[in-house]
Each structure stands twice: as C-alpha cells, then as structure tokens.
Write a protein that holds these residues in place. Structure first.
Motif, PDB file in Angstrom:
ATOM      1  N   ARG A  35     144.161  38.994  74.174  1.00  0.00           N
ATOM      2  CA  ARG A  35     143.060  39.928  73.507  1.00  0.00           C
ATOM      3  C   ARG A  35     141.740  39.416  73.749  1.00  0.00           C
ATOM      4  O   ARG A  35     141.636  38.146  73.616  1.00  0.00           O
ATOM      5  N   THR A  49     137.281  40.734  74.130  1.00  0.00           N
ATOM      6  CA  THR A  49     136.194  41.909  74.049  1.00  0.00           C
ATOM      7  C   THR A  49     135.255  41.790  75.212  1.00  0.00           C
ATOM      8  O   THR A  49     135.100  40.580  75.704  1.00  0.00           O
ATOM      9  N   TYR A 105     143.001  48.903  78.441  1.00  0.00           N
ATOM     10  CA  TYR A 105     141.774  49.120  77.631  1.00  0.00           C
ATOM     11  C   TYR A 105     141.262  50.415  77.507  1.00  0.00           C
ATOM     12  O   TYR A 105     142.242  51.437  78.139  1.00  0.00           O
ATOM     13  N   HIS A 125     137.161  46.375  73.509  1.00  0.00           N
ATOM     14  CA  HIS A 125     138.530  45.458  73.566  1.00  0.00           C
ATOM     15  C   HIS A 125     139.460  45.987  74.840  1.00  0.00           C
ATOM     16  O   HIS A 125     139.343  46.791  75.148  1.00  0.00           O
ATOM     17  N   SER A 130     143.308  44.239  76.401  1.00  0.00           N
ATOM     18  CA  SER A 130     144.518  43.189  76.177  1.00  0.00           C
ATOM     19  C   SER A 130     145.127  42.974  77.196  1.00  0.00           C
ATOM     20  O   SER A 130     145.283  44.139  78.519  1.00  0.00           O
TER      21      SER A 130
END
Length: 112
Positions: free
Chosen positions: A12, A14, A48, A54, A56
């Motif tokens: 994960r 950002t 996303y 964020h 992943s």
C-alpha cells in the motif's frame, strides 16, 4: 536446498508529487484499476480510485520459507517501486502485509 513457499503480499502507498501527465494517465485508466481488478499475480495488480490518494498492489511471491514474510514483503515492495518508477508515478513510502499461503490454516465448516 530450501523449501519454497508462496506468499500473497499487499503493498500500500499514497500518490505524491504526480505530474499533470501522470495524473491524466491514471484517471484515463481508473476503470481498469478498480475493485474488479483486485487479484494476486506475480506481476502485481494495481488498484486505486478516482480520488488518486491511495493505491495498492497485490502480488504473489514465491520465496524461501526460511526467509519468511519479511523477505516476501521486501520483494513485493521492490517490484512495486520498480513499476511505479518506470511509469513515472510519484508516491510516498510503501508498506506491506504478507500471508504465507503454505502455512495458512483453513477452517472448513461442517455441513448443516
């Protein structure tokens, strides 16, 4: 010779410092990277949403069992870093969680 285990790793992060071109590219492909795209693969599946806050990745990593989940996480984070770098996508720090599929306990419910 060491035993190989299969790990499922979620990485994960950002988005940070996205260029206008990168933002446009991500938004143009957002439908391909939604919830329906979530699957564990060796190449990693990126997910996303339109907010571009964020993201992943989901990876399958095969690694020596004695190296454990820490090594599987490091391998997956390296793969994510490489993919994001090649695409020119800015991001913050990555964090990951790994599950060893070979030691995972499966609880089967009896028939009712």
């Amino acid at each position: 010779m060491s035993t190989q285990h299969t790990y499922r790793v979620i990485v994960r992060g950002t988005w940070e410092g996205l260029t206008d071109a990168a933002r446009e590219r991500l938004l143009a492909e957002v439908e391909e990277h939604g919830l329906a795209a979530m699957q564990f693969t060796e190449e990693g599946s990126l997910t996303y949403d339109r907010a571009l806050k964020h993201f992943s990745f989901r990876y399958v990593v095969v690694s020596d069992a004695e190296d454990g989940e820490e090594m599987a996480s490091a391998i997956a984070e390296d793969r994510a870093q490489t993919t994001l770098g090649r695409a020119g996508y800015g991001h913050g720090g990555l964090r990951s969680t790994a599950t060893d599929m070979d030691t995972m306990k499966i609880n089967y419910k009896g028939r009712r």
